[in-house]
Design an enzyme around this catalytic site. Structure first.
Site, mmCIF file in Angstrom:
data_model
loop_
_atom_site.group_PDB
_atom_site.id
_atom_site.type_symbol
_atom_site.label_atom_id
_atom_site.label_comp_id
_atom_site.label_asym_id
_atom_site.label_seq_id
_atom_site.Cartn_x
_atom_site.Cartn_y
_atom_site.Cartn_z
ATOM 1 N N THR A 134 0.792 -1.251 0.037
ATOM 2 C CA THR A 134 0.168 -0.095 -0.163
ATOM 3 C C THR A 134 0.642 1.350 0.113
ATOM 4 O OG1 THR A 134 -0.053 -0.190 2.466
ATOM 5 C CG2 THR A 134 -2.076 -1.154 1.205
ATOM 6 N N GLU A 135 2.116 1.263 -0.168
ATOM 7 C CA GLU A 135 3.073 2.356 -0.008
ATOM 8 C C GLU A 135 2.711 3.511 -0.890
ATOM 9 O OE1 GLU A 135 5.418 -1.278 1.291
ATOM 10 O OE2 GLU A 135 4.026 -0.918 -0.289
ATOM 11 N N VAL A 136 2.370 3.332 -2.082
ATOM 12 C CA VAL A 136 1.746 4.410 -3.108
ATOM 13 C C VAL A 136 0.473 5.127 -2.746
ATOM 14 C CG1 VAL A 136 2.979 3.450 -5.069
ATOM 15 C CG2 VAL A 136 0.652 2.886 -4.742
ATOM 16 N N ARG A 137 -0.202 4.579 -1.839
ATOM 17 C CA ARG A 137 -1.506 5.354 -1.361
ATOM 18 C C ARG A 137 -1.151 6.610 -0.154
ATOM 19 N NH1 ARG A 137 -5.377 0.122 -0.250
ATOM 20 N NH2 ARG A 137 -6.930 1.661 0.215
ATOM 21 N N PHE A 140 4.617 6.700 -0.272
ATOM 22 C CA PHE A 140 5.981 6.060 -0.253
ATOM 23 C C PHE A 140 6.057 5.381 -1.513
ATOM 24 C CE2 PHE A 140 5.539 5.290 4.489
ATOM 25 C CZ PHE A 140 6.927 5.546 5.084
#
Length: 260
Positions: A134-137, A140
């Site tokens: 979920t980093e791009v959310r 990150f």
């Protein structure tokens, strides 16, 4: 050796590490990382043949601890680089562990929790388990985990999971080859134990040699990819989108991205 955030137990050649912050859904804190690294080193030097990793309570690992996440906003470039290197050390210690590893995923395993769950040699998961890079959310970049996911799932599936940041279930993870077996919750640890017994019927020397062979095969490529991933992981923390992503997540509001 004492641990504050995990439990380590031994039984008939099997070591079990239990992430033990159930009130925090076993979120990854700086202390948890330190405990895990020390525990992995202890198990590596023990008589155990197989390592099982699981979580206490209803979650396997919910990702980074909120207090630690908030603290990232005030880190210096040098500290950001050190943080990235420490996370790489944890993931590689598990991925390259000299003994056979089994993840018994008892609930959600999100972001860094997905990394921990899927880096083991075998990943057993309950039907209710959820995964997600979920980093791009939250601003990150999934630089470090992408290095391993590309090897495990292939480029097309990695692009889907890393670029969307979507949550996916145990059955889909199994179809992609990321989960070895979906097991009812009441049978999870029993099945992990059965698999451990099956593995221990093999020659311990052969198991060690085979793990070393697999590690050496991947090492040269990982070395160069991880070096770049560490730089990317640290660099994203200097952006406005990173600060907005973390702030909006902590404030439970929709982020306003600027692309900077």
């Amino acid at each position: 050796m004492g641990y504050n955030t995990i439990q380590l137990a031994y039984d008939c050649g099997v070591a079990t590490i239990t992430l033990n912050r159930p009130e925090k859904r076993n979120a990854i804190s700086f202390e948890l990382i330190d405990d895990l690294l020390r525990a992995l080193d202890e198990v590596s030097n023990s008589e155990a043949t197989v390592l099982i990793v699981t979580g206490a309570g209803k979650a396997f690992c919910s990702g980074m601890d909120l207090d630690n996440l908030k603290a990232l906003l005030g880190r210096s470039p040098k500290q950001n680089l050190q943080d990235s290197q420490t996370m790489v050390q944890l993931f590689r210690s598990l991925y390259e562990f000299p003994k056979v590893t089994i993840a018994a995923v008892n609930g959600p395993a999100i972001a860094g929790g997905t990394g921990l769950a899927l880096l083991c040699d075998f990943t057993l998961a309950v039907p209710e388990a959820k995964f997600g890079y979920t980093e791009v959310r939250i601003g990150f970049v999934p630089a470090i985990v992408s290095t391993f996911l590309l090897r495990q799932a292939g480029e097309k599936q990695a692009r889907d999971l890393l670029l969307t940041g979507r949550i996916f279930g145990a059955e889909e993870a199994a179809r992609m080859g990321l989960v070895s077996e979906v097991v009812p919750a009441e049978n999870l640890m029993v099945r992990a134990g059965q698999l451990a017994v099956l593995l221990m019927e093999n020659s311990p020397a052969s198991l060690r040699a085979t793990k070393q062979l697999l590690t050496e095969h991947a090492r040269a490529e990982l070395d160069s990819q991880v070096e770049a991933a560490v730089r990317e992981n640290a660099a994203i923390r200097t952006t406005s989108d990173f600060r907005e992503g973390i702030s909006s997540f902590l404030e439970k509001r929709k982020p306003v991205w600027t692309g900077k």
